[in-house]
Design a protein around this motif. Sequence first.
Motif, mmCIF file in Angstrom:
data_model
loop_
_atom_site.group_PDB
_atom_site.id
_atom_site.type_symbol
_atom_site.label_atom_id
_atom_site.label_comp_id
_atom_site.label_asym_id
_atom_site.label_seq_id
_atom_site.Cartn_x
_atom_site.Cartn_y
_atom_site.Cartn_z
ATOM 1 N N GLU A 41 8.713 5.850 1.841
ATOM 2 C CA GLU A 41 9.153 4.549 2.371
ATOM 3 C C GLU A 41 8.857 4.449 3.870
ATOM 4 N N ALA A 42 9.129 5.515 4.616
ATOM 5 C CA ALA A 42 8.884 5.510 6.060
ATOM 6 C C ALA A 42 7.390 5.397 6.360
ATOM 7 N N GLU A 43 6.579 6.104 5.594
ATOM 8 C CA GLU A 43 5.126 6.096 5.816
ATOM 9 C C GLU A 43 4.521 4.713 5.570
ATOM 10 N N PHE A 44 5.093 3.968 4.634
ATOM 11 C CA PHE A 44 4.527 2.677 4.242
ATOM 12 C C PHE A 44 5.358 1.485 4.723
ATOM 13 N N LYS A 45 6.136 1.669 5.797
ATOM 14 C CA LYS A 45 6.995 0.576 6.256
ATOM 15 C C LYS A 45 6.200 -0.611 6.798
ATOM 16 N N TYR A 46 4.977 -0.399 7.217
ATOM 17 C CA TYR A 46 4.135 -1.496 7.699
ATOM 18 C C TYR A 46 3.016 -1.808 6.708
ATOM 19 N N THR A 47 3.293 -1.673 5.434
ATOM 20 C CA THR A 47 2.281 -1.888 4.401
ATOM 21 C C THR A 47 2.543 -3.187 3.663
ATOM 22 N N LEU A 48 1.486 -3.971 3.495
ATOM 23 C CA LEU A 48 1.545 -5.238 2.774
ATOM 24 C C LEU A 48 0.613 -5.188 1.569
ATOM 25 N N LEU A 49 0.891 -6.037 0.601
ATOM 26 C CA LEU A 49 0.014 -6.194 -0.554
ATOM 27 C C LEU A 49 -0.541 -7.607 -0.515
ATOM 28 N N LEU A 50 -1.830 -7.728 -0.753
ATOM 29 C CA LEU A 50 -2.454 -9.035 -0.895
ATOM 30 C C LEU A 50 -2.602 -9.268 -2.391
ATOM 31 N N LYS A 51 -1.965 -10.300 -2.910
ATOM 32 C CA LYS A 51 -2.014 -10.597 -4.344
ATOM 33 C C LYS A 51 -2.912 -11.799 -4.564
ATOM 34 N N PHE A 52 -4.006 -11.572 -5.275
ATOM 35 C CA PHE A 52 -4.967 -12.621 -5.604
ATOM 36 C C PHE A 52 -4.740 -13.013 -7.067
ATOM 37 N N GLN A 64 2.408 -9.973 13.017
ATOM 38 C CA GLN A 64 1.368 -10.997 13.130
ATOM 39 C C GLN A 64 0.850 -11.404 11.747
ATOM 40 N N ILE A 65 0.603 -10.452 10.886
ATOM 41 C CA ILE A 65 0.046 -10.756 9.568
ATOM 42 C C ILE A 65 1.115 -11.278 8.619
ATOM 43 N N TRP A 66 2.289 -10.694 8.636
ATOM 44 C CA TRP A 66 3.369 -11.066 7.706
ATOM 45 C C TRP A 66 3.753 -12.533 7.888
ATOM 46 N N THR A 67 3.621 -13.061 9.123
ATOM 47 C CA THR A 67 3.990 -14.456 9.389
ATOM 48 C C THR A 67 2.765 -15.365 9.493
ATOM 49 N N ARG A 68 1.626 -14.888 9.145
ATOM 50 C CA ARG A 68 0.352 -15.589 9.234
ATOM 51 C C ARG A 68 0.307 -16.818 8.330
ATOM 52 N N HIS A 95 -2.591 -1.280 4.717
ATOM 53 C CA HIS A 95 -1.715 -0.345 5.427
ATOM 54 C C HIS A 95 -1.949 -0.495 6.922
ATOM 55 N N LEU A 96 -0.909 -0.945 7.619
ATOM 56 C CA LEU A 96 -0.977 -1.169 9.058
ATOM 57 C C LEU A 96 -0.268 -0.038 9.786
ATOM 58 N N THR A 97 -0.624 0.175 11.048
ATOM 59 C CA THR A 97 -0.025 1.270 11.820
ATOM 60 C C THR A 97 0.837 0.783 12.965
ATOM 61 N N SER A 98 1.015 -0.530 13.081
ATOM 62 C CA SER A 98 1.773 -1.066 14.213
ATOM 63 C C SER A 98 2.710 -2.179 13.752
ATOM 64 N N VAL A 99 3.902 -2.195 14.318
ATOM 65 C CA VAL A 99 4.872 -3.242 14.002
ATOM 66 C C VAL A 99 4.368 -4.597 14.505
#
Length: 149
Positions: free
Chosen positions: A59-70, A115-119, A106-110
């Motif tokens: 969970e900690a490793e992937f805290k900045y991870t998003l999924l793009l669902k097409f 920026q992407i999550w609210t895009r 998988h992103l490495t920065s909050v």
Amino acid sequence: MAAKSALARTFMQALRPDLGRPASSLISDVLLEDQPIQPPEDINDIMVSFSTSEMQSIEAEFKYTLLLKFPKGCPKLTRVRENISNWGLAHAFSVVPMNPRHVILHLTSVDDFGQIWTRGSRSIDSPSFRLLKWSSKFCRKEESSLAAV
């Protein structure tokens, strides 16, 4: 946390001892707490389970991870990577296919994550997509209840 012994193996090493380090250095390997049991004779009986501390590490490793669902299928992965490269991210990221309709980002920065999550724009080469926050409880057959606020 228990001390790491010389015999400790990572999850990747337990599954694929023939492989060296993972291709991406952005995602670190998860250290297994115990030696895995020998697989049963019948391959249908194989199961992977993680301890609570291993799940917390994941969970900690992937805290900045998003999924793009097409919903209608993902465009070519090279086009997804090229498009994301133009989003103005300040830090390293990785793009990995999950299945024909989902791509892991998988992103490495909050800051990049925010920026992407609210895009606003939600399309790559015409196919629209939805952004989902990765969670260990993610199930591709169910809709996620996590949303940007």
